[in-house]
Every structure is written in C-alpha cells, then in structure tokens.
Motif scaffolding. Structure first.
Motif, PDB file in Angstrom:
ATOM      1  N   VAL A  10      -5.920 -10.447  13.796  1.00 59.18           N
ATOM      2  CA  VAL A  10      -4.900  -9.439  14.079  1.00 59.18           C
ATOM      3  C   VAL A  10      -4.389  -8.845  12.765  1.00 59.18           C
ATOM      4  N   PHE A  11      -4.174  -9.703  11.782  1.00 59.04           N
ATOM      5  CA  PHE A  11      -3.758  -9.237  10.458  1.00 59.04           C
ATOM      6  C   PHE A  11      -4.813  -8.306   9.881  1.00 59.04           C
ATOM      7  N   LEU A  12      -6.084  -8.714   9.973  1.00 56.37           N
ATOM      8  CA  LEU A  12      -7.178  -7.908   9.433  1.00 56.37           C
ATOM      9  C   LEU A  12      -7.295  -6.588  10.176  1.00 56.37           C
ATOM     10  N   ARG A  13      -7.056  -6.601  11.471  1.00 57.20           N
ATOM     11  CA  ARG A  13      -7.098  -5.362  12.260  1.00 57.20           C
ATOM     12  C   ARG A  13      -6.052  -4.377  11.743  1.00 57.20           C
ATOM     13  N   ASN A  14      -4.838  -4.848  11.493  1.00 59.27           N
ATOM     14  CA  ASN A  14      -3.787  -3.976  10.969  1.00 59.27           C
ATOM     15  C   ASN A  14      -4.144  -3.438   9.585  1.00 59.27           C
ATOM     16  N   LEU A  15      -4.753  -4.293   8.764  1.00 62.13           N
ATOM     17  CA  LEU A  15      -5.157  -3.866   7.426  1.00 62.13           C
ATOM     18  C   LEU A  15      -6.224  -2.783   7.493  1.00 62.13           C
ATOM     19  N   LEU A  16      -7.210  -2.956   8.359  1.00 59.24           N
ATOM     20  CA  LEU A  16      -8.295  -1.979   8.465  1.00 59.24           C
ATOM     21  C   LEU A  16      -7.791  -0.633   8.977  1.00 59.24           C
ATOM     22  N   VAL A  17      -6.848  -0.667   9.915  1.00 62.24           N
ATOM     23  CA  VAL A  17      -6.258   0.581  10.402  1.00 62.24           C
ATOM     24  C   VAL A  17      -5.454   1.247   9.302  1.00 62.24           C
ATOM     25  N   TRP A  18      -4.689   0.439   8.553  1.00 63.90           N
ATOM     26  CA  TRP A  18      -3.847   0.982   7.487  1.00 63.90           C
ATOM     27  C   TRP A  18      -4.677   1.614   6.374  1.00 63.90           C
ATOM     28  N   ARG A  19      -5.862   1.076   6.110  1.00 62.22           N
ATOM     29  CA  ARG A  19      -6.707   1.598   5.026  1.00 62.22           C
ATOM     30  C   ARG A  19      -7.024   3.074   5.223  1.00 62.22           C
ATOM     31  N   LYS A  20      -7.104   3.514   6.468  1.00 59.32           N
ATOM     32  CA  LYS A  20      -7.411   4.917   6.744  1.00 59.32           C
ATOM     33  C   LYS A  20      -6.257   5.832   6.347  1.00 59.32           C
ATOM     34  N   LEU A  21      -5.044   5.274   6.317  1.00 54.65           N
ATOM     35  CA  LEU A  21      -3.849   6.058   6.001  1.00 54.65           C
ATOM     36  C   LEU A  21      -3.125   5.497   4.786  1.00 54.65           C
ATOM     37  N   ALA A  22      -3.849   4.776   3.938  1.00 53.41           N
ATOM     38  CA  ALA A  22      -3.214   4.048   2.840  1.00 53.41           C
ATOM     39  C   ALA A  22      -2.458   4.960   1.881  1.00 53.41           C
ATOM     40  N   ILE A  23      -3.082   6.063   1.474  1.00 58.52           N
ATOM     41  CA  ILE A  23      -2.452   6.929   0.474  1.00 58.52           C
ATOM     42  C   ILE A  23      -1.182   7.590   1.012  1.00 58.52           C
ATOM     43  N   PRO A  24      -1.226   8.284   2.165  1.00 57.22           N
ATOM     44  CA  PRO A  24       0.030   8.861   2.665  1.00 57.22           C
ATOM     45  C   PRO A  24       1.073   7.801   2.993  1.00 57.22           C
ATOM     46  N   SER A  25       0.635   6.622   3.422  1.00 60.52           N
ATOM     47  CA  SER A  25       1.575   5.543   3.722  1.00 60.52           C
ATOM     48  C   SER A  25       2.288   5.078   2.460  1.00 60.52           C
ATOM     49  N   LEU A  26       1.526   4.891   1.372  1.00 64.62           N
ATOM     50  CA  LEU A  26       2.137   4.456   0.117  1.00 64.62           C
ATOM     51  C   LEU A  26       3.055   5.530  -0.450  1.00 64.62           C
ATOM     52  N   VAL A  27       2.617   6.779  -0.366  1.00 64.22           N
ATOM     53  CA  VAL A  27       3.448   7.877  -0.862  1.00 64.22           C
ATOM     54  C   VAL A  27       4.780   7.911  -0.117  1.00 64.22           C
ATOM     55  N   ALA A  28       4.718   7.759   1.207  1.00 69.13           N
ATOM     56  CA  ALA A  28       5.947   7.784   2.009  1.00 69.13           C
ATOM     57  C   ALA A  28       6.867   6.618   1.662  1.00 69.13           C
ATOM     58  N   ASN A  29       6.283   5.459   1.350  1.00 70.18           N
ATOM     59  CA  ASN A  29       7.090   4.281   1.064  1.00 70.18           C
ATOM     60  C   ASN A  29       7.664   4.258  -0.342  1.00 70.18           C
ATOM     61  N   ILE A  30       6.972   4.903  -1.296  1.00 72.53           N
ATOM     62  CA  ILE A  30       7.475   4.838  -2.671  1.00 72.53           C
ATOM     63  C   ILE A  30       8.246   6.079  -3.068  1.00 72.53           C
ATOM     64  N   ALA A  31       8.111   7.186  -2.313  1.00 72.10           N
ATOM     65  CA  ALA A  31       8.771   8.431  -2.710  1.00 72.10           C
ATOM     66  C   ALA A  31      10.287   8.287  -2.705  1.00 72.10           C
ATOM     67  N   GLU A  32      10.835   7.731  -1.601  1.00 63.51           N
ATOM     68  CA  GLU A  32      12.291   7.628  -1.495  1.00 63.51           C
ATOM     69  C   GLU A  32      12.897   6.727  -2.557  1.00 63.51           C
ATOM     70  N   PRO A  33      12.388   5.481  -2.758  1.00 63.07           N
ATOM     71  CA  PRO A  33      12.995   4.656  -3.814  1.00 63.07           C
ATOM     72  C   PRO A  33      12.867   5.254  -5.204  1.00 63.07           C
ATOM     73  N   LEU A  34      11.768   5.974  -5.468  1.00 57.79           N
ATOM     74  CA  LEU A  34      11.628   6.607  -6.778  1.00 57.79           C
ATOM     75  C   LEU A  34      12.607   7.759  -6.939  1.00 57.79           C
ATOM     76  N   MET A  35      12.898   8.460  -5.838  1.00 53.26           N
ATOM     77  CA  MET A  35      13.910   9.523  -5.921  1.00 53.26           C
ATOM     78  C   MET A  35      15.288   8.931  -6.186  1.00 53.26           C
ATOM     79  N   TRP A  36      15.595   7.791  -5.519  1.00 51.25           N
ATOM     80  CA  TRP A  36      16.856   7.091  -5.819  1.00 51.25           C
ATOM     81  C   TRP A  36      16.911   6.726  -7.297  1.00 51.25           C
ATOM     82  N   LEU A  37      15.804   6.210  -7.808  1.00 51.33           N
ATOM     83  CA  LEU A  37      15.766   5.738  -9.192  1.00 51.33           C
ATOM     84  C   LEU A  37      15.951   6.876 -10.176  1.00 51.33           C
ATOM     85  N   VAL A  38      15.267   7.995  -9.937  1.00 52.63           N
ATOM     86  CA  VAL A  38      15.374   9.130 -10.851  1.00 52.63           C
ATOM     87  C   VAL A  38      16.749   9.785 -10.758  1.00 52.63           C
TER      88      VAL A  38
END
Length: 257
Positions: A10-38
């Motif tokens: 089940v963990f691997l299934r979630n990872l494989l699905v996430w890999r298809k959207l990894a870049i936009p997912s990471l951008v969405a998760n790091i954009a807000e905290p980096l804006m707070w930081l800047v």
C-alpha cells in the motif's frame, strides 16, 4: 509476505502514484514555507534584526527558518493524512479495493500514516536544500534533523488520521486547521520566542507537539545539541501513540458502520 510488512504494498502504491505528480507536488509543498521565509525572514527580519533566545542573540532569519522547517513537516504530513487519505478512503474508494485483497484495515492505515510522514520528509529535504543554498545555516548537526522531522511527520499524521476517520467531507478539515493547527503555529515559537506569551499560555504551549519539535530542531540550526531530547521525543511519541490508537479505533468503527 510477512504479516508485519503487509503495509508495504500500500505504501509502495502511494509512492508510485505520487511519482507521476512529484514535481508539482513538491512545488506546492515548498512554495508556501519559502514565501513565509523570504517575506518574514528577510522582510521583517531586516527590521527585527536579532531575537534573544535563552540569553543568546539569534538572527531572526535563522530563528524563523528553524521554526518554519518544523511547521512545514507538520503541514505536509497533515495535508497528506487528511485530504489525500480521505480521497483514497471515501471519494475514490481505493481502500475498499485494497481490502478485497488479504489485507487488514490496520495495514492500510499504517501505510497511510508512514506515507504521509515520508512525504513530509521529501518536502523538508527540498526546503533544507534551499536554506543551505541561501547560506541561512551550514551546521553539520542538521543531519540529525532528518530522523527527528520524520518522527514529527509520523506524530502529526497520526493526529490527522483521527479527523480523517471522523470527516464526512473535505469541509470538516477546516475545524482542525482553524481550531488546532493555526493557533499552534503562533503559540509554538515559530515566528517569535514563546517567552513573550502570557504565563499560562506559555505553560500550555510548552506541551504542544509543534513546540516539542521546534525545541529539538532549533538548536541544531544554531550548531548546538538540544537540551532534554528524551523529554521532547517522549512527548512526541505519546502524541503519536495515542493519536494512532484513536485513529485506528475510529477508522475501524467507520468501516464497520
């Protein structure tokens, strides 16, 4: 597969699905905290300069970075254990399909909890890379922050899964963010030292899970080792264990109904 590792597919299934959207997912998760930081670190930090922390002068950008990385781990794990897990459980009925295999609900929930924690770890790794690139901190002690922040992700994913089990729709999560997460962000020392809080509020905030995380990670940013690490880890473990037990009970109750 051994019964102890039935969560892995089940963990691997979630990872494989996430890999298809990894870049936009990471951008969405790091954009807000980096804006707070800047915005706050460089903007407000230019006005504040330094803050006093345990009789030590600390640049505000460093103070904020050490708190915001813990907040990012909390938010990333929480969003995954709420919105994504709820989609798989209730909207897409993915859990129902998985449970048709020789799989227990305990295994599915464990996989969701661990996946949320590891996704938080991916997020904070990217953010820490940006912090190193900006020269905010260069301490080698931050290597110890990775397992700590993984544990922080586990703790908050366990708590979030309680609300996942109770939710009838996405709107329900607003209560969790408004009444719990957002106040904790301002009371746990992310943006300003907790000693500026009124006495009773400061005493209560000392036992919040985000406070425990910050008390473990902030000294590492300052090239120091945290004081009383066993206490802080013990409190986080208590939150995680109690949260897990409640989430598992409520999720089983939901599926029986």
């Amino acid at each position: 597969m051994h019964t102890y590792f039935r969560f892995w597919p089940v963990f691997l299934r979630n990872l494989l699905v996430w890999r298809k959207l990894a870049i936009p997912s990471l951008v969405a998760n790091i954009a807000e905290p980096l804006m707070w930081l800047v915005a706050f670190g460089y903007g407000l930090g230019a006005l504040v300069g330094e803050v006093t922390l345990d009789e030590q002068k600390v640049p505000y950008i460093l103070f904020l970075a050490s708190g915001s990385i813990c907040m990012s781990a909390m938010n990333a794990a929480t969003f995954e254990a709420l919105y994504s897990a709820f989609s798989r459980m209730h909207v897409q009925k993915t859990w129902d399909g998985i449970l048709n295999a020789p799989m227990r609900l305990d295994d599915v929930l464990l996989a969701e909890m661990l996946w949320a924690a590891f996704k938080a770890l991916f997020t904070i790794t990217a953010i820490l890379g940006v912090m190193f690139a900006l020269g905010i901190t260069q301490s080698w002690k931050l290597l110890a922050a990775w397992p700590i922040l993984l544990f922080v992700g586990i703790t908050f994913s366990c708590i979030a899964l309680i609300f996942n089990a109770l939710a009838k729709g996405y709107d329900f999560f607003t209560y969790y963010f408004t009444l719990f997460l957002t106040p904790m962000m301002f009371l746990s020392g992310v943006f300003f030292p907790r000693d500026q809080l009124p006495g009773i509020v400061r005493d209560i905030s000392a036992w919040l899970p985000l406070t425990q995380a910050i008390d473990l990670v902030r000294p590492l940013f300052l090239d120091q080792w945290p004081a009383n690490p066993a206490l802080h880890l013990g409190v986080l473990a208590a939150y995680a264990l109690i949260g897990w037990k409640i989430a598992l009970h409520l999720t089983k109750k939901r599926f029986r109904a």
